[in-house]
Each structure stands twice: as structure tokens, then as C-alpha cells.
Design an enzyme around this catalytic site. Sequence first.
Site, mmCIF file in Angstrom:
data_model
loop_
_atom_site.group_PDB
_atom_site.id
_atom_site.type_symbol
_atom_site.label_atom_id
_atom_site.label_comp_id
_atom_site.label_asym_id
_atom_site.label_seq_id
_atom_site.Cartn_x
_atom_site.Cartn_y
_atom_site.Cartn_z
ATOM 1 N N ASP A 177 -36.816 -75.451 -21.064
ATOM 2 C CA ASP A 177 -35.937 -76.404 -20.395
ATOM 3 C C ASP A 177 -35.123 -77.219 -21.384
ATOM 4 O O ASP A 177 -33.978 -77.582 -21.118
ATOM 5 C CB ASP A 177 -36.759 -77.341 -19.505
ATOM 6 C CG ASP A 177 -37.085 -76.696 -18.171
ATOM 7 O OD1 ASP A 177 -37.101 -75.459 -18.105
ATOM 8 O OD2 ASP A 177 -37.322 -77.433 -17.202
ATOM 9 N N CYS A 180 -45.152 -73.747 -20.564
ATOM 10 C CA CYS A 180 -44.093 -74.705 -20.239
ATOM 11 C C CYS A 180 -43.707 -74.701 -18.762
ATOM 12 O O CYS A 180 -44.215 -73.933 -17.960
ATOM 13 C CB CYS A 180 -42.894 -74.457 -21.141
ATOM 14 S SG CYS A 180 -43.275 -74.861 -22.860
ATOM 15 N N ASP A 181 -42.740 -75.523 -18.464
ATOM 16 C CA ASP A 181 -42.437 -76.085 -17.152
ATOM 17 C C ASP A 181 -42.591 -75.149 -15.963
ATOM 18 O O ASP A 181 -43.486 -75.319 -15.139
ATOM 19 C CB ASP A 181 -41.002 -76.627 -17.163
ATOM 20 C CG ASP A 181 -40.833 -77.759 -18.141
ATOM 21 O OD1 ASP A 181 -41.426 -77.681 -19.232
ATOM 22 O OD2 ASP A 181 -40.113 -78.711 -17.848
ATOM 23 N N LYS A 182 -41.702 -74.182 -15.804
ATOM 24 C CA LYS A 182 -41.695 -73.359 -14.590
ATOM 25 C C LYS A 182 -42.688 -72.220 -14.648
ATOM 26 O O LYS A 182 -43.031 -71.638 -13.630
ATOM 27 C CB LYS A 182 -40.290 -72.768 -14.333
ATOM 28 C CG LYS A 182 -39.174 -73.773 -14.356
ATOM 29 C CD LYS A 182 -39.464 -74.976 -13.503
ATOM 30 C CE LYS A 182 -38.698 -76.194 -13.945
ATOM 31 N NZ LYS A 182 -38.823 -76.566 -15.345
ATOM 32 N N CYS A 203 -44.113 -79.902 -25.132
ATOM 33 C CA CYS A 203 -43.694 -81.196 -25.687
ATOM 34 C C CYS A 203 -44.729 -82.293 -25.412
ATOM 35 O O CYS A 203 -45.300 -82.377 -24.339
ATOM 36 C CB CYS A 203 -42.330 -81.578 -25.142
ATOM 37 S SG CYS A 203 -41.024 -80.437 -25.670
ATOM 38 N N GLU A 238 -32.367 -79.966 -14.018
ATOM 39 C CA GLU A 238 -32.914 -81.212 -14.535
ATOM 40 C C GLU A 238 -31.804 -81.992 -15.218
ATOM 41 O O GLU A 238 -30.931 -81.411 -15.862
ATOM 42 C CB GLU A 238 -34.012 -80.927 -15.571
ATOM 43 C CG GLU A 238 -35.329 -80.550 -14.976
ATOM 44 C CD GLU A 238 -36.426 -80.472 -16.020
ATOM 45 O OE1 GLU A 238 -37.590 -80.392 -15.622
ATOM 46 O OE2 GLU A 238 -36.115 -80.489 -17.226
ATOM 47 N N SER A 297 -35.987 -84.449 -15.589
ATOM 48 C CA SER A 297 -37.000 -83.973 -16.514
ATOM 49 C C SER A 297 -38.253 -84.819 -16.384
ATOM 50 O O SER A 297 -38.202 -85.993 -16.009
ATOM 51 C CB SER A 297 -36.467 -84.067 -17.944
ATOM 52 O OG SER A 297 -37.503 -83.969 -18.885
#
Length: 565
Positions: free
Chosen positions: A78, A119-121, A191, A443, A469
Site C-alpha cells: 500500500d 501486509c494489508d489486503k 510497518c 487509501e 490508511s
Amino acid sequence: MNSDAVKVGIDRAPHRSLFKALGLTDREINKPLIGIVNSFNEFVPGHMHLRQIAEAVKAGVRENGGTPLEFSTIGVCDGIAMGHVGMHFSLASRELITDSIEIMARAHAVDALVFIPSCDKIVPGMLMAAMRLNLPSIVVSGGPMLPGRHEGKNVDFITVYEGVGKVYSGQESQEWLQGLEQNACPTCGSCAGMFTANSMNCLTEVIGMALPGNGTIPAVYSERIRLAKETGYQVMNLLRDNIRPRDIVTSTSIRNGVAADMALGCSTNTILHLPAIAFEGEIEFDLAEINAISDRTPQICKLSPAVNGHYLVEVNEAGGISAVLKSLLDAGLIDGSGMTVSGSTMAERLSSAVVKNPSVIRPLTDPYSAKGGLCVLFGNLAPEGAVIKVGALANRDIVFEGAAKVYDGEDLAAEAIRSGVIKEGDVVIIRYEGPKGGPGMREMLGPTATLAGMGLDSSVALLTDGRFSGGSRGLSIGHISPEAALGGEIAFVENGDMVRIDLEKRTIDWLLPESEKAERRNSFDPKKGLEKVYKVAGRTGYLGRYVQFAQSANKGAAFRTVKEE
């Protein structure tokens, strides 16, 4: 169906010949076939070390009697996709990850699955696949990044974004920013703060789909490798005991996830992904219930991006997510009766958990706030809900009323912020950024971080039918539903209209006489905004198909099911 479908009997001699072409022995073929779903790639810092994690998982599978076979998924960073056309593809990649796992698992008749996201998705995409397939499954992430150090202070990826705002406002120089970017992201891993990736990895542990430590053990610790080996070993026990994701992820465990979310102050994106996971498992998810859970669940951790927030490594040292859950369990705020991938109930798993540092994981008698870190706002501007991360605010009881400055898309709003058009007291509305209108619900870390860097994060409200985010903070309210592209009220707001936000009452209202609202609705062109959709998505590519199926944010932007004729 299990792997016998591709390896047992005379008719499967051709299939066995192909397995032998892979170098598998008869002994290996005769064992259960375990799919190792690895999202390694060389673009994403959270995923760059996942080959090592996958090898550790395989070692655990082999030790406990299985044959691991690895396959991959895509994974979008992202941070790298932020602020340009790439961000249209980030949320949209979640469904593609889910579909690709389904294809591989069904086509090759695997017996069980180990998911390796970071990570995110990727995390929710894999959890959605687990719920859809309902094969014995377990998750082990790559772990969080360590924070960086710059000028004697802890820093992270979000610090760099906020540093951009400081440069634009004249508070810092470009040379200072260059020094910051050198030090902000010092290791592999997701992160370092409680952004979306770490939020989802922690909640995966909470809902029972990962072993203790999944959310907090840093990526660079050898303990992470040991956890991966134990994960591979444990999936074989799940297979033998026939424990499946839908035995673990239930309405009860989802509510536990929301409660932990409130205690930790997680990313607003969790309120996008939990409904989508529930949707795949055919579990009812009522957005309004989030506020009820928030009302009774104190926020006992304050983590970056909150001002002076701690980092995941500190939570790990303080006892990890297990310590947070034990505090909630002892207070009756979560239900410990549900099964977990440990093969025990959540209560049994937490029996020895303790808080080792009460300044990081506060006691319930001395929380950061008596209410949880997220809340859902309702009102005539968001009749189906909007989400804000109140845990990242210095003052949670804000009543904010201001004149709207309306932008049809993030890029126009970002330019207005950078050029100084946005002033204290403004309500910035960014619309046509929802799942359909975006497309892909981008985001918007750039606008929020720039406002924070300029010192305007508490004096300017930023409203959108898109999302933010996990690193965003301030008066940032996203997921406004219905979105503009569906004719939601946000589509009719004009410059100068007054908007009122009341965080205590959890309301968000557009202050305009009903007669004038009706007039605007009647003159609304439903094709407005679609030009951008077609320009970005095209009509034949993946985004073009995504637009056709993505539901509203209040339904997690999950794909709608195909209706039977």
C-alpha cells in the site's frame, strides 16, 4: 474432497506420475498434501523474508507427517501504491487473492492450508479464502517491522508522510526529510505501528486463526521462525482433529475481534475487512453493534500512529495480544469458549498470559479511554455508517461544525491541502472514492498525513466515501455509505454547506433544509463520476469487473453473490 482424489487408485496413475515429476517419492505422495500459500515478493518489505518463513512452515509440516506444497499469491504494498493509480488496485486485490487461493486449492485437492501473509489486503484475502474453502487452515504472518530512529526519536513509515507536510508548511527542510527517509523503515516486516497490516495480523490471532505471537513477534526475531515451524506442525493436528475455519471463526469470535480492536485502537480498515470475512463465512455482521462493543470496551493500548504511541515490538515485550485478551477475558469483555487453531479454547489458551508492562498494556482500571478506539457514525450524511479512529485523537468528545470544501477525488483535495487552500475549521469532503466510484476505495494517507504535518489534523475535518490508511489520524472519517457513485447523500453536498460532527453522540449530519436537499437529489446526474471510473478502470480489465461486483463499504466492499435466476 481430499487429496485422495488426485492420488489414489488405478485411474490416478497419470496424476501420480506428475507428482513424481516434481520429485516426490511414494511416501510423500501418500501423506496428506498441505498447501503452503506464500505471498512472497520483492516489492513489499513485509513480504521480502517470507521464503524463510515458508521453509520453516514446511519443516513443521514434514515433522508432523505431511507433505508441503507451496504456491503463491499476489501482494500489493500500500505504501508504494499510495498516491497514484496503483492505489485503485490495493483493496481490489483482496478478492483476487481469495479467488486465486480457491482455484489452486480446489484444482489440486489439498487436504489443508497454511497461509503466509504480512501486509494489508493479503491477510483478509487469505482469511476470506479460509472461510470459503473451510479446509483445516492456519495463518502465520511475517511479523511487524521494528521502528526506526531519527534525531533520537522512534520513527516509522507514517513519520515520513507527516514529514512531507512539515516540508510543505516550511517547518522542515528537504535535507531533513531525506535523513528521515533513510532511517524510518530499518528492517523487513509490516510497518511498525498499529496500521492495517499489524491490525489484521493481531486480529487473526484474536479470532483464533493463528498461534499466540502471530501479531506481535517482530519479523527479524528468530522467535518468528520458531513460530512458523510450530504453525506448520499444528496444521497437521488440525487436519487429524478435523478442526476447520468455520468451527473457529463464528459470530462470537468476530465479536471478540471487534472488542480487541477497540482495546488496541486498530486501523479503521478492520471495519472493512471483518465484515468481508464474516460474509465469506455466512456470518451476520451488524455495523451498529460495533458501537455497543466500543461502549463497554476500554482502550488499554495506544499505538502509533496515535501521538506518542507505542510500537508492536513493545506490545510483544509487554505480553503480546494474549496479555491484552487475558485482561478482557477476566473482565468478561470477550467470550473464551470458542475453539482456536491451538486445539484449545481461547480461555484455555490464555490461562498463563500476563501483562508484563502496564505502561504499554494498561489495566482496565486505568485505560487511555473508557471507550474503544474506533466508532461508527450515523446521520443524514452517512445513513449506513461511517468510521473514525477516535483512539488516535487527543480529544474524543469533539463537536465540529464547519463549511464544506468539496472535491471529486483525492488528487484535487491533496493539491488544495498542499497549496494552503484548506484552513482551520474547514470540512474537506473527498467523494467518488468508494468501492465503485474510486474505483477500488483508495487509501488517502497523503492528505491526512500532510494535514497532520501542517498541524491541522485536529482543526480540519476530512470526510470521504473512500478510506484511510491505518496510519491516518485526526478528524478523518471514512467509509461514508452509501457512496457518491450510488447516489449517497455525500454526492449532493456543495461548497459552503455546513456539516456537523458530534463524536460523543456519534452523529454526522449535513445541515441543509430538506427542501433544498430534495431539489439537489432531483437534479442529480447518476452518470456523474463515472467518467473517472471508466478512465481508470477501463471496460475490460480487472478493475472494470471489480466495479460490477463490489458492494458498499458497510458490507466490507465484498463481492455480491451471483443471484439465482
